[in-house]
Design an enzyme around this catalytic site. Structure first.
Site, PDB file in Angstrom:
ATOM      1  N   GLN A 207      15.127   3.896  26.130  1.00  0.00           N
ATOM      2  CA  GLN A 207      14.502   4.453  27.178  1.00  0.00           C
ATOM      3  C   GLN A 207      13.454   5.592  26.979  1.00  0.00           C
ATOM      4  O   GLN A 207      12.777   5.867  27.679  1.00  0.00           O
ATOM      5  CB  GLN A 207      15.640   5.349  27.887  1.00  0.00           C
ATOM      6  CG  GLN A 207      16.582   4.598  28.736  1.00  0.00           C
ATOM      7  CD  GLN A 207      16.247   3.679  29.891  1.00  0.00           C
ATOM      8  OE1 GLN A 207      15.207   4.198  30.086  1.00  0.00           O
ATOM      9  NE2 GLN A 207      17.033   2.908  30.376  1.00  0.00           N
ATOM     10  N   CYS A 354      24.149  -1.958  33.578  1.00  0.00           N
ATOM     11  CA  CYS A 354      25.265  -2.616  33.203  1.00  0.00           C
ATOM     12  C   CYS A 354      26.671  -2.275  33.197  1.00  0.00           C
ATOM     13  O   CYS A 354      27.648  -2.968  33.094  1.00  0.00           O
ATOM     14  CB  CYS A 354      25.072  -2.711  31.377  1.00  0.00           C
ATOM     15  SG  CYS A 354      23.158  -2.556  31.174  1.00  0.00           S
TER      16      CYS A 354
END
Ligand code: PLP
Length: 412
Positions: A207, A354
């Site tokens: 990220q 996810c």
């Protein structure tokens, strides 16, 4: 270079007719960039020939198709190495960040006797880190320490020092930036403490990559994992940095096969993906500073408007040390899933993609101390390259309206 100039459009792309995207792309408004990013049109164009006529296998040494493909892979590798500031030979390609992380954790544990191994991580890591650690703990009985975090998502570094004082072979797995709340860990301090105890440091930079500069050498990272699809590249390609040295760090391959990637990862390389990943890194290096500033302004506009217009709201995570695009906001008494359903022309999420089907509240929000009820009231807004001020103003308007409506109905 300004993003708009690079795409040949007005950077404040309010008018869909001046966009490189079809109108359908604009709806719902996409502010879920931490789950995946749209592939940059420039990258799509660069990949195309490698999907069509440039189909060679880069491991084919006997003809021009293979040489061409191999050259493209090495160019991609160079771009990634330049992006994180390491030697070209220190970069290997995988299928995604999850695979890169699994390669390190499993490769580290499986080399020698399990009783001597210890893995340290923290409660807010991505499942790509937590799941393989849990799996190995069950299978091998290795020692595991999952450090708690404070209300902003930070690990207590003196606690890290304490759990590191051990005579075991140790791996510390801590991310650069959190995917749900955006909190940035002090990577250099972590690496100093880790190395002082003789341990190795795996940093999940998935990220962080493209949002702030990562310099794996200066940051003291031994292993780094990142993924093209989080930085405007294609899906299906990830990268693993393994610090070189003498002696080299030995990892057992997760996928054994034809000896590709110097034996670290078997399987034919994803040439179009690697070409796209290389281009994504080149673009990110060129635009990161300007883009991060622009996205931060949009994120702050969204956050400030919601906090001032909607009562009983709060921001999760460290509001100072935070990636530029992320705002995780709680709406007390409102069911976040109902809120997202009500704002059906806006694409945002309650947590990591996810885990979005997983039962129970977000493990990240629980780890920073939220009650179940509050954790179920939070939405992650994650902005990116193609968002405009007009889109954000529309989102603000929609959030205010929908929260008001749901609270009027008793919160659900
Ligand atoms: N690490 C972090 C912090 C992530 O946000 C993600 C994806 O959401 C991953 C790892 C997994 O990345 P990939 O989808 O490439 O496996």
């Amino acid at each position: 270079m300004n993003i708009g100039q690079r795409l040949g459009i007005d950077s404040n792309r309010g008018d869909a007719s001046s966009s490189p995207w079809p109108l359908s792309f604009m709806q719902p408004i996409y502010i879920d960039y931490n789950s995946t990013t749209p592939t940059d049109p420039i990258i799509c164009g660069g990949i195309q020939p490698w999907l069509e006529h440039k189909f060679g296998n880069p491991s084919s040494c006997d003809h021009a198709w293979g040489w061409d493909a191999s050259e493209a892979v090495e160019e991609g590798r160079q771009a990634l190495a330049g992006f994180v500031d390491c030697a070209v030979a220190e970069i290997s390609f995988t299928s995604c960040a999850t695979e890169s992380i699994n390669t390190v954790i499993k490769g580290f544990v499986s080399r020698t006797n399990f009783e001597r191994k210890k893995v340290i991580t923290c409660a807010t890591e991505h499942e790509a880190v937590l799941a393989p650690i849990r799996q190995l703990q069950k299978l091998t009985g290795i020692e595991v320490d999952i450090l708690p975090v404070d209300h902003m998502g930070h690990v207590d570094l003196s606690r890290l020092e304490t759990v590191l004082s051990s005579d075991k072979q140790m791996l510390v797995a801590l991310m650069a930036a959190n995917n749900e709340i955006g909190t940035i860990h002090p990577v250099r301090a972590i690496s100093r403490i880790t190395h002082a105890a003789g341990a190795l440091f795996l940093c999940d930079i998935t990220q962080a990559a493209g949002k702030f500069p990562i310099d794996v050498r200066a940051d003291g990272i031994d292993f780094a994992a990142f993924s093209a699809h989080k930085m405007y590249g294609p899906k299906g390609v990830g990268a693993l940095y393994v610090r070189g040295g003498d002696p080299p760090i030995e990892l057992e391959p997760l996928i054994a096969g034809g000896g590709q990637e110097r034996g670290l990862r078997g399987g034919t390389l994803n040439v179009p993906g690697i070409v796209g990943f290389g281009e994504a890194c080149r673009i990110a290096s060129a635009v990161m500073a300007e883009e991060s500033g622009r996205v931060r302004k949009l994120r702050d506009r969204l956050e400030e408007a919601i906090l001032s217009e909607v009562p009983d709201t709060w921001v999760n995570g460290d509001r100072v040390n935070r990636i530029c695009n992320t705002s995780n906001i709680g709406f007390r008494g409102v069911d976040a899933c109902a809120l997202i359903r009500d704002m059906h022309d806006i694409a945002c999420s309650t947590r990591a993609a996810c885990s979005s089907g997983a039962p129970g509240p977000s493990h990240v929000l629980k780890a920073i101390g939220l009650t179940d009820e509050d954790a179920y009231s939070c939405i992650r807004f994650s902005l990116g390259r193609f968002n405009t001020e007009e889109e954000i103003d529309y989102v603000i308007h929609k959030v205010i309206r929908s929260v008001h409506k749901l609270r009027g109905q008793g919160g659900v």
